[in-house]
Design a protein around this motif. Structure first.
Motif, mmCIF file in Angstrom:
data_model
loop_
_atom_site.group_PDB
_atom_site.id
_atom_site.type_symbol
_atom_site.label_atom_id
_atom_site.label_comp_id
_atom_site.label_asym_id
_atom_site.label_seq_id
_atom_site.Cartn_x
_atom_site.Cartn_y
_atom_site.Cartn_z
ATOM 1 N N SER A 75 9.471 -11.689 -0.150
ATOM 2 C CA SER A 75 9.626 -10.699 0.919
ATOM 3 C C SER A 75 9.099 -9.343 0.477
ATOM 4 C CB SER A 75 11.096 -10.569 1.320
ATOM 5 O OG SER A 75 11.565 -11.756 1.910
ATOM 6 N N GLN A 76 9.435 -8.938 -0.736
ATOM 7 C CA GLN A 76 9.003 -7.638 -1.236
ATOM 8 C C GLN A 76 7.485 -7.572 -1.403
ATOM 9 O OE1 GLN A 76 11.187 -6.466 -4.728
ATOM 10 N NE2 GLN A 76 13.161 -6.429 -3.693
ATOM 11 N N VAL A 77 6.894 -8.665 -1.861
ATOM 12 C CA VAL A 77 5.436 -8.703 -2.028
ATOM 13 C C VAL A 77 4.745 -8.572 -0.670
ATOM 14 C CG1 VAL A 77 3.475 -10.154 -2.673
ATOM 15 C CG2 VAL A 77 5.463 -10.013 -4.179
ATOM 16 N N PHE A 78 5.248 -9.303 0.329
ATOM 17 C CA PHE A 78 4.653 -9.223 1.657
ATOM 18 C C PHE A 78 4.834 -7.831 2.249
ATOM 19 C CE2 PHE A 78 4.553 -9.988 6.291
ATOM 20 C CZ PHE A 78 3.279 -10.547 6.378
ATOM 21 N N MET A 79 5.984 -7.220 1.980
ATOM 22 C CA MET A 79 6.230 -5.864 2.469
ATOM 23 C C MET A 79 5.285 -4.862 1.828
ATOM 24 S SD MET A 79 10.399 -5.971 2.597
ATOM 25 C CE MET A 79 10.699 -4.355 3.280
ATOM 26 N N MET A 80 4.913 -5.091 0.575
ATOM 27 C CA MET A 80 3.932 -4.216 -0.084
ATOM 28 C C MET A 80 2.597 -4.266 0.658
ATOM 29 S SD MET A 80 4.493 -4.786 -4.170
ATOM 30 C CE MET A 80 6.101 -5.276 -4.799
ATOM 31 N N VAL A 81 2.196 -5.461 1.077
ATOM 32 C CA VAL A 81 0.943 -5.613 1.822
ATOM 33 C C VAL A 81 1.017 -4.841 3.133
ATOM 34 C CG1 VAL A 81 -0.593 -7.248 2.980
ATOM 35 C CG2 VAL A 81 0.446 -7.861 0.797
ATOM 36 N N LEU A 82 2.131 -4.988 3.837
ATOM 37 C CA LEU A 82 2.302 -4.284 5.111
ATOM 38 C C LEU A 82 2.319 -2.776 4.917
ATOM 39 C CD1 LEU A 82 5.046 -6.513 6.785
ATOM 40 C CD2 LEU A 82 2.604 -6.493 7.284
ATOM 41 N N MET A 83 2.975 -2.300 3.870
ATOM 42 C CA MET A 83 3.013 -0.855 3.609
ATOM 43 C C MET A 83 1.626 -0.331 3.273
ATOM 44 S SD MET A 83 6.636 -0.153 1.593
ATOM 45 C CE MET A 83 6.280 -1.205 0.192
ATOM 46 N N PHE A 84 0.837 -1.125 2.565
ATOM 47 C CA PHE A 84 -0.524 -0.717 2.228
ATOM 48 C C PHE A 84 -1.370 -0.609 3.490
ATOM 49 C CE2 PHE A 84 -4.935 -1.756 1.048
ATOM 50 C CZ PHE A 84 -5.174 -0.772 0.110
ATOM 51 N N ILE A 85 -1.202 -1.545 4.431
ATOM 52 C CA ILE A 85 -1.964 -1.513 5.685
ATOM 53 C C ILE A 85 -1.564 -0.298 6.509
ATOM 54 C CG2 ILE A 85 -2.393 -2.685 7.873
ATOM 55 C CD1 ILE A 85 -1.952 -5.335 6.361
ATOM 56 N N GLY A 86 -0.266 -0.108 6.689
ATOM 57 C CA GLY A 86 0.219 1.079 7.378
ATOM 58 C C GLY A 86 0.116 1.022 8.885
#
Length: 456
Positions: free
Chosen positions: A303-314
């Motif tokens: 979950s945290q790894v996927f959230m990192m991707v989403l935060m990077f996209i913005g």
């Protein structure tokens, strides 16, 4: 190759000579001055409660930067550390940082009846990431109108909901604070556990997510929807933002629901309805705002790894959110698909994307990765924490998201300075930072002979 605009603005004189600054430099200076002002105010004894006599300079700088950059990361608890004065200072910093100091500055010019010159229009164009100077003043008035209408509506609904469990005065204050914080994608809350106590509350979940989703898709998209009222007539930018934001939100909700379903520290202890609400909230909040209804630090690694991707996209360009932006991410995916399928042009919705935009998207993404890596690398020296927690914090700061895996309050002084720098870069934009740094260097007019090299 993408070429930046060489337009400069005459700002002031030094020893009889006019100093010309690129709009990117003025934006950087403007945000820096606003942060320093906020830092000074938060260091005042009147800003903090209890035995505190104001925040230390590093903590005040961190909190002010987080507010101006609408991030939401905090080294102290907002509700218990700050007095009403300190909280109102944060609120003003969030509002100015979210709307943009140039937007509010031009609005004040309009109120005072002063003429909006070419200098102000150029700065607005750069601040709002617009294609042309046409209609920028009218756009400012529309932005202010949208902001006030949405924030007031959100504050009223939240106040009515919270009036069931607190006094009307406190409910109204909570409504205003959280409405402004949500619409500007800041993520600051007044409770120690943010919004966790309302994890399954439909009203809180829907209103807060509505506010930061509207703030995250951008003013140009909102106005486009309002004026066109038809999917077919919408601009390509609006179509890409709306479609891919919806896709990312749905996918994120499903992945968090599946990954956290049996995690007793997050969704596992909740009923099915509350699990759905929590999954939806954390799924859509990740790309924009730093609110949370479950403990982020206790979430599973997938979950945290996927959230990192989403935060990077913005969020979207021209919005209150950060990251490389949805449109940038989509253009990169389309470019990859074009290359792999051996097509000549990058196309979507029967429209062609220029190679200038492709190069700009690649430049934004690469510069973002470089900035993130540098800060992440330095944090591995200053912080005694797991690599995934340090990386999560770094990307959250870059994306001006504000979610934390539990490291923020334990950061060392050096770590707090590094995250402060990362938040500033994330709000200004990696490419704008590069322009501000490189603006005085003129590109060479010499074109050398081409030669091939091996890649891949």
């Amino acid at each position: 190759m993408y070429r930046r605009e060489k337009t400069t603005v005459k700002l002031f004189k030094k020893k009889g000579k006019i100093i010309k600054l690129h709009p990117a430099q003025i934006l950087v200076i403007g945000f820096a001055i606003l942060i320093l002002l906020g830092t000074f105010l938060l260091m005042l004894p009147i800003s903090t409660s209890g035995e505190r006599h104001g925040l230390s300079m590093i903590d005040a700088l961190f909190e002010a930067t987080s507010a101006v950059c609408v991030t939401g990361l905090a080294v102290v608890d907002t509700g218990t550390t700050f007095t009403v004065f300190g909280q109102i200072v944060l609120l003003f910093l969030i509002q100015i940082g979210g709307s943009g100091f140039m937007t509010l500055g031009v609005f004040m010019f309009i109120i005072l009846g002063k003429k909006i010159g070419m200098k102000e229009r150029l700065l607005l164009q750069d601040s709002l990431n617009l294609f042309t100077l046409s209609g920028v003043v009218k756009l400012v008035l529309k932005i202010i109108s949208i902001t006030l209408i949405v924030e007031i509506a959100g504050a009223i609904i939240l106040a009515v909901r919270w009036a069931h469990e607190m006094t009307w005065g406190k409910a109204a204050y909570y409504g205003v604070f959280h409405s402004v914080s949500a619409f500007n994608n800041a993520g600051f809350g007044l409770e120690p556990d943010n919004l966790s106590k309302w994890v399954g509350d439909p009203a809180i979940n829907l209103v807060i997510t509505f506010l930061f989703i509207i703030g995250g898709i951008g003013y140009t998209v909102i106005l486009d929807i309002w004026q066109k009222k038809s999917w077919r007539k919408l601009t390509l930018h609006s179509k890409i933002v709306l479609l891919f934001s919806l896709i990312l939100n749905i996918v994120a909700t499903l992945i968090i629901f599946a990954s956290e379903y049996h995690n007793s520290a997050t969704l596992g202890k909740l009923g099915l309805e509350d699990k759905v609400w929590a999954s939806y909230f954390q799924g859509v909040v990740t790309r924009t705002a730093g609110f949370n209804t479950i403990d982020i630090g206790q979430m599973t690694l997938p979950s945290q790894v996927f959230m990192m991707v989403l935060m990077f996209i913005g969020a979207s360009s021209g919005s209150t959110g950060g990251g490389i932006k949805v449109t940038t991410f989509v253009i990169i995916l389309l470019t990859l698909w074009t290359f792999l399928s051996n097509k000549g042009d990058v196309n979507i919705f029967k429209r062609r994307i220029s190679w200038q935009l492709v190069n700009k998207s690649l430049s934004i993404s690469v510069s973002a990765v470089i900035f993130i890596f540098i800060i992440f690398f330095l944090l591995t020296y200053t912080e005694h924490a797991s690599m995934e927690k340090i990386l999560f914090e770094t990307i959250s700061a870059f994306g001006t998201v504000g979610l934390s895996a539990g490291l923020t309050s334990h950061l060392s002084p050096a770590g707090r300075i590094l995250i402060t720098i990362m938040m500033f870069i994330g709000r200004i934009g990696p490419l704008t930072m590069a322009f501000a740094w490189m603006s005085k260097r003129n590109g060479t007019k010499i074109r050398y002979a081409e030669e091939k090299i091996l890649i891949g």
